[in-house]
Design an enzyme around this catalytic site. Sequence first.
Site, PDB file in Angstrom:
ATOM      1  N   VAL A  14       0.831  -1.204   0.000  1.00  0.00           N
ATOM      2  CA  VAL A  14       0.000   0.000   0.000  1.00  0.00           C
ATOM      3  C   VAL A  14       0.865   1.254   0.000  1.00  0.00           C
ATOM      4  O   VAL A  14       0.571   2.230  -0.695  1.00  0.00           O
ATOM      5  CB  VAL A  14      -0.952   0.008   1.211  1.00  0.00           C
ATOM      6  CG1 VAL A  14      -1.789   1.288   1.231  1.00  0.00           C
ATOM      7  CG2 VAL A  14      -1.869  -1.213   1.193  1.00  0.00           C
ATOM      8  N   VAL A  29      11.420   4.188   5.563  1.00  0.00           N
ATOM      9  CA  VAL A  29      11.770   2.876   5.048  1.00  0.00           C
ATOM     10  C   VAL A  29      12.685   2.152   6.020  1.00  0.00           C
ATOM     11  O   VAL A  29      13.323   2.767   6.864  1.00  0.00           O
ATOM     12  CB  VAL A  29      12.475   2.985   3.666  1.00  0.00           C
ATOM     13  CG1 VAL A  29      11.561   3.660   2.668  1.00  0.00           C
ATOM     14  CG2 VAL A  29      13.791   3.735   3.778  1.00  0.00           C
ATOM     15  N   ALA A  66       3.072   1.074   8.512  1.00  0.00           N
ATOM     16  CA  ALA A  66       4.046   0.078   8.938  1.00  0.00           C
ATOM     17  C   ALA A  66       3.503  -0.781  10.071  1.00  0.00           C
ATOM     18  O   ALA A  66       2.764  -0.308  10.938  1.00  0.00           O
ATOM     19  CB  ALA A  66       5.337   0.759   9.377  1.00  0.00           C
ATOM     20  N   ALA A  69       1.796  -7.726   9.530  1.00  0.00           N
ATOM     21  CA  ALA A  69       0.539  -8.151   8.921  1.00  0.00           C
ATOM     22  C   ALA A  69       0.038  -9.430   9.578  1.00  0.00           C
ATOM     23  O   ALA A  69       0.761 -10.103  10.321  1.00  0.00           O
ATOM     24  CB  ALA A  69       0.735  -8.366   7.424  1.00  0.00           C
ATOM     25  N   SER A 107      -7.640  -2.300  10.652  1.00  0.00           N
ATOM     26  CA  SER A 107      -8.114  -3.482   9.930  1.00  0.00           C
ATOM     27  C   SER A 107      -9.604  -3.665  10.153  1.00  0.00           C
ATOM     28  O   SER A 107     -10.112  -3.410  11.258  1.00  0.00           O
ATOM     29  CB  SER A 107      -7.366  -4.729  10.416  1.00  0.00           C
ATOM     30  OG  SER A 107      -7.999  -5.910   9.968  1.00  0.00           O
ATOM     31  N   TYR A 131      -4.013 -10.537  15.786  1.00  0.00           N
ATOM     32  CA  TYR A 131      -3.661  -9.430  14.901  1.00  0.00           C
ATOM     33  C   TYR A 131      -4.680  -8.300  15.033  1.00  0.00           C
ATOM     34  O   TYR A 131      -4.324  -7.129  15.250  1.00  0.00           O
ATOM     35  CB  TYR A 131      -3.595  -9.912  13.460  1.00  0.00           C
ATOM     36  CG  TYR A 131      -3.575  -8.784  12.441  1.00  0.00           C
ATOM     37  CD1 TYR A 131      -2.430  -8.005  12.277  1.00  0.00           C
ATOM     38  CD2 TYR A 131      -4.693  -8.493  11.664  1.00  0.00           C
ATOM     39  CE1 TYR A 131      -2.406  -6.959  11.357  1.00  0.00           C
ATOM     40  CE2 TYR A 131      -4.676  -7.460  10.745  1.00  0.00           C
ATOM     41  CZ  TYR A 131      -3.535  -6.698  10.594  1.00  0.00           C
ATOM     42  OH  TYR A 131      -3.515  -5.664   9.690  1.00  0.00           O
ATOM     43  N   LYS A 135      -4.433  -4.313  16.551  1.00  0.00           N
ATOM     44  CA  LYS A 135      -4.867  -3.102  15.859  1.00  0.00           C
ATOM     45  C   LYS A 135      -5.860  -2.308  16.719  1.00  0.00           C
ATOM     46  O   LYS A 135      -5.803  -1.071  16.778  1.00  0.00           O
ATOM     47  CB  LYS A 135      -5.508  -3.467  14.518  1.00  0.00           C
ATOM     48  CG  LYS A 135      -4.511  -3.906  13.454  1.00  0.00           C
ATOM     49  CD  LYS A 135      -3.628  -2.755  13.015  1.00  0.00           C
ATOM     50  CE  LYS A 135      -2.797  -3.091  11.793  1.00  0.00           C
ATOM     51  NZ  LYS A 135      -1.996  -1.932  11.330  1.00  0.00           N
TER      52      LYS A 135
END
Length: 305
Positions: A14, A29, A66, A69, A107, A131, A135
Amino acid sequence: MESITLVTGASGFVGREVLKCSTLLKPVVRSGKLALFNSAFQIDKLDGKTSWIGAFENVGSIIHLAGLAHSNVYGKLDYQRVNVDGTLHLAREAAKAGVKRFVFVSSIGVNGPSTNAPFSSKSSPSPHNIYAESKYSAELGLKEISRDTGMQLVIIRPTLVYGANAPGNFGLLSNLIKKVPCLPFGIVNNKRNFIAVQNLADLLIVCSKHPDAAGRTFLASDSGGSVSIKTFTNAVAKGLGKNITQLPVPVAVMRFAAKVVGKSTMIEQLVGNLEVDSSCTQEVLGWRAPYTMEQAMSYISVSKK
């Protein structure tokens, strides 16, 4: 000088698309993965101790992509360290530096794994795995930081994101379609929402700037409404330049077979319902997805050439 937007996760699926949308962006990065951007701010890891010194010069907003996942590789402590501690540490440091807005990409799993009626921005959270729990914990922590510091917060909960070279479930599905001539979804009439990576990137840019986005939670999906997995996989196949046959396999048979091999969660992500009411993006932001599913899928074919 006009303020810029800091994009974390800029080397990801994304993040790369977001960078295409505007010139007023500063990518973050890991270890120079986007070395072509001389203005990139590099980090070695994302956690509660990441050094953000020098990252926020001329930065007015942050799009935070960032994180770890959804994967069986990670455990609860991993998600806590990166998705929660790393996110909240970044937000605190940003607030201290005077950053005005923080756009957090969460999410749809925070709402739950499936629907009987569409989720909306007012639906009660019900995270269904570690996960999604990470979030949601980050969302709660960010709201507290926003209240304490005045930094504006925007939360985005995307549905499954699709596009060329996508990782995760869409990547697995695309690879399957490339390899097999038929799929078992001929009589599946479920309802699911998806969002093209181009549309999500556009929405994130809008949310980083729109005055009415502050303090809102948006459920992100394409504007064309829900589709069945049969319609979706046919669209993927068309985008890949393939013809597939959809076999009329009963959903009950697929669920039984998946249970036998321990893949019940995976099959539900295909044949179950997951609808969202994303009308809030239109009502509050005046935003509609710039790409239809057909247009977005066409880029999958282009990427192969």
